[in-house]
Write an enzyme that holds these catalytic residues in place. Structure first.
Site, short mmCIF file in Angstrom:
data_model
loop_
_atom_site.label_atom_id
_atom_site.label_comp_id
_atom_site.label_asym_id
_atom_site.label_seq_id
_atom_site.Cartn_x
_atom_site.Cartn_y
_atom_site.Cartn_z
N CYS A 197 -8.50 -29.40 55.07
CA CYS A 197 -9.15 -28.62 54.73
C CYS A 197 -9.36 -26.74 54.44
CB CYS A 197 -9.52 -28.86 56.96
SG CYS A 197 -9.59 -29.86 57.44
N ASN B 265 -12.75 -32.83 49.76
CA ASN B 265 -11.84 -33.82 51.18
C ASN B 265 -11.98 -34.33 52.18
OD1 ASN B 265 -9.14 -33.71 52.29
ND2 ASN B 265 -9.79 -32.13 54.24
N GLU B 266 -12.58 -34.70 53.72
CA GLU B 266 -12.60 -36.04 54.53
C GLU B 266 -13.92 -35.14 54.83
OE1 GLU B 266 -10.85 -34.90 58.62
OE2 GLU B 266 -9.14 -36.16 57.39
N GLU C 256 -0.66 -29.64 51.39
CA GLU C 256 -1.39 -28.20 52.47
C GLU C 256 -0.44 -26.83 52.94
OE1 GLU C 256 -4.54 -29.75 55.41
OE2 GLU C 256 -5.98 -27.96 54.79
O1 AHR Z 1 -3.07 -32.82 57.50
C1 AHR Z 1 -3.59 -31.97 58.49
C2 AHR Z 1 -4.86 -31.54 58.40
O2 AHR Z 1 -5.73 -33.56 58.74
C3 AHR Z 1 -5.63 -32.06 57.24
O3 AHR Z 1 -6.73 -30.70 56.22
C4 AHR Z 1 -7.29 -32.68 56.99
O4 AHR Z 1 -8.12 -33.35 55.52
C5 AHR Z 1 -7.02 -33.49 57.82
O5 AHR Z 1 -8.03 -33.73 58.64
#
Ligand code: AHR
Length: 652
Positions: free
Chosen positions: A239, A370-371, A45
């Site tokens: 994120c 993603n999350e 990332e």
């Molecule tokens: O890895 C850091 C962050 O942790 C990532 O962007 C996210 O997916 C998670 O909350």
């Protein structure tokens, strides 16, 4: 003081029950589930200056003067004697995607211009070459430019002069050879002589990029990634895929084409943590989707792009794209499959071919969101899945289980219930917690439903203090807890198909999140204890899980075993999380004998041990070749606070 224990081995002729040591029985003759060849991967990332200021080797920050403060990263060089002015302009730029440029109007009484600090300093090496380029346009007079590298102490390292500029924008280039190595150099571009000169898109790259690609990636950082042998690479986030609002989401189509046409975007991590502000963090997209795919190909990792699913980050605005406006997002996903895999006769395949890669990238995995969590996610995911499965049933889709991996978390429960109902392919769980969490979750997957969706442990890392604490360190204790957890992932490779530590990279001078797997300054790369755990697992992946019987009662021992199809070798990974050495009776069932043994040990007496730039080898694997006596039963001794990987040649 660090003590190295030689690997100790005792061969047993008697039955194991004669010993007090716990008995670890490996049923070599009953191989279980096939392990995904891409089981152990990496998650990249653009956080912690991981891309701009990290993997992407560009050394000039804000090269196009497009940050909201156009001179951020730059200072004006305007000595008292130098009459004239340096101004920021936007009329008649060389490219509409890069409207801002600098005009230097000099009366010729002294050098006048700008100087760039790089990403918290430019790392340059004596004996290496650096490629400078810029867009220049002559206004009036006969200006020429001095392009110079200065060390952190102000000493001139090299300079070149350029002249003869036309009245239309043109790209000028030069090569600099610094006379000394310096981690905090600066680049100056100064107008000499009398006249007006416009300047834009100022760039400096080492010639020695990864594979010597002009404008490419930092070779040492890619090498560290390649040395992990990742089976897949998840990118570009995280994120940043979601964005704090939808307008700031990651849009892959905007990351293709000439770099000067890729519009910059504020990085979501720029303003995320008030305790780690990084106002100079923007995405240049010089590392764009084509470069990600190319990187995956270079290192033999399956590409796993993650796309925005019509939701901004739920820790930020949580903005939703209305369902009836989701079509462009879904089309982006369909087009991405075509860009990655389509024939050069298709529109997006043609785009890839025009970028120099007519062959497909063989993408098999794609993440939707993603999350994310909550009903809004499943409404959107199911629309993506319907469209993608209809047109591309060959693509495995990764779906999200939210930010909390604990079974009681309502977001997690709803995710699994819903995704099971939707027959999802791979569910992405994320786990950040103290080492204790990882030790106590070693058996987490033993009871997971084998018939349902498979698990992708897409982000995990032990936090020495607390999640997002700025004083987290990548200690041996963290690494051992991850290793113990990974034995559980490996034992359950039937249901856990992939896993990746997070985050991957951090710039020591500009990070937001710790711990991270690999740290870099402007010249060096540092591999953490967790890095070596990841590489030991990936390099000893195996093809099939071997069932083990192991009751380590009263100890903190964790184990898993695999075998290779080709060699028939048996590999064991054993974590001893106790400070004292431990003795285990190892019995291989179904083999006549053990013919060879290679042992890798990662450990230290000090659980708080870590690697630093001054002491990068505090916690590194040590390899030993052990002479074996042939018996399939033996007593092995494990160092305290260690991960031991045993590779055994066997006679079946
Ligand atoms: O890895 C850091 C962050 O942790 C990532 O962007 C996210 O997916 C998670 O909350």
């Amino acid at each position: 003081m660090k003590t190295c224990f030689p690997f100790a081995l005792g061969l047993l002729a008697a039955t194991a029950t004669a010993f007090a040591s716990p008995v670890l029985t490996v049923r070599v003759d009953q191989p279980g589930a096939r392990i995904n060849p891409a089981m152990w991967g990496a998650f990249f990332e653009d956080i912690n200056f991981g891309a701009d200021g990290g993997l992407y080797a560009e050394m000039v920050k804000n090269r196009g003067f497009e940050f909201p403060e156009p001179l951020m990263g730059w200072i004006m060089i305007h000595p008292a004697l130098a009459k004239g002015e340096v101004t920021m302009r936007t009329d008649t730029p060389f490219d509409s995607a890069n409207p801002h440029y600098v005009r230097i109007a000099s009366e010729g009484t002294g050098p006048l211009g700008v100087s760039n600090e790089g990403f918290r300093g430019m790392g340059v090496r004596q004996g290496e070459a650096y490629d400078f380029s810029a867009r220049v346009r002559a206004g009036s007079g006969a200006c020429h430019l001095s392009v110079a590298l200065y060390g952190g102490d102000g000493v001139l390292l090299d300079s070149v002069e350029l002249s003869g500029f036309p009245a239309t924008w043109t790209k000028v280039t030069a090569t600099l050879h610094p006379s000394a190595t310096d981690p905090k150099a600066r680049l100056s571009v100064l107008s000499l002589g009398k006249g007006v000169l416009d300047l834009d898109f100022v760039s400096l790259f080492p010639e020695a990029t990864w594979k010597h690609r002009p404008g490419g990636l930092r070779a040492d950082m890619v090498q560290a990634l390649a040395d992990l042998h990742p089976g897949f690479l998840r990118f570009p986030g995280g994120c940043i895929v979601e964005g704090s609002v939808l307008a700031r989401r990651y849009q892959w189509k905007r990351t293709l084409g000439p770099v000067e046409e890729r519009r910059i975007l504020i990085n979501r991590w720029n303003q995320e943590f008030i305790h780690r502000p990084t106002p100079d963090y923007f995405q240049s997209f010089g590392l764009g989707f084509f470069e990600y795919f190319q990187l995956c190909e270079d290192i033999g990792a399956q590409p796993l792009p993650i796309l925005n699913c019509g939701m901004a980050c739920q820790f930020n605005s949580g903005e939703l794209c209305p369902l009836d406006q989701l079509e462009p997002y879904i089309q982006d996903a369909l087009d991405l499959v075509e860009f990655a895999n389509g024939a050069p006769t298709t529109p997006w395949g043609a785009r890839r071919a025009a970028m120099g890669h007519p062959a497909p990238f063989n993408m098999q995995l794609l993440g939707v969101g993603n999350e994310q969590w909550g009903p809004q996610y499943f409404e959107r995911y199911s629309r993506f899945a319907a469209a993608l499965k209809k047109k591309h049933p060959e693509i495995f889709l990764v779906s999200a289980a939210g930010p909390d991996p604990n079974p009681a978390d309502p977001r997690f429960k709803l995710a699994w219930e819903t995704l099971r109902g939707l027959h999802a392919d791979l569910v992405d769980e994320h786990a950040y917690g103290r080492p204790d969490w990882f030790f106590s979750n070693v058996h987490r997957y033993d009871a997971y439903d084998r018939a349902g969706p498979k698990v992708f442990m897409g982000e995990y890392a032990a936090q020495s203090v607390a999640v997002v604490s700025p004083v987290n360190r990548s200690t041996l204790e963290c690494a051992l807890s991850e290793a113990a957890f990974m034995t559980g992932l490996e034992r359950n490779a039937e249901v856990v198909r992939m896993a990746s530590y997070a985050p991957l990279y951090a710039n020591v001078d500009a990070w937001q999140w710790t711990p991270d797997l690999i740290w870099a300054d402007s010249l060096r790369v540092l591999r953490t204890p967790s890095y070596y755990v990841q590489s030991l697992f990936a390099r000893n992946r195996g093809d099939r899980v071997l069932p083990i019987d192991f009751d380590p009662a009263g100890t903190h021992l964790y184990a898993s075993s695999v075998t290779d199809d080709a060699s028939g070798a048996v590999t064991l990974k054993i974590v001893n999380a106790d400070p004292a050495p431990a003795s285990v009776v190892l019995r291989l069932e179904g083999v006549r004998g053990v013919t060879s043994m290679v042992v890798d040990t990662l450990g230290s007496e000090d659980l708080a041990a870590t690697n630093t730039f001054d002491h990068p080898d505090e916690v590194v694997p040590r390899e030993t070749r052990v002479t074996v006596g042939g018996s399939p039963t033996m007593q092995i001794s494990l160092e305290g606070n260690s991960l031991t990987v045993l590779r055994l040649g066997v006679d079946r």
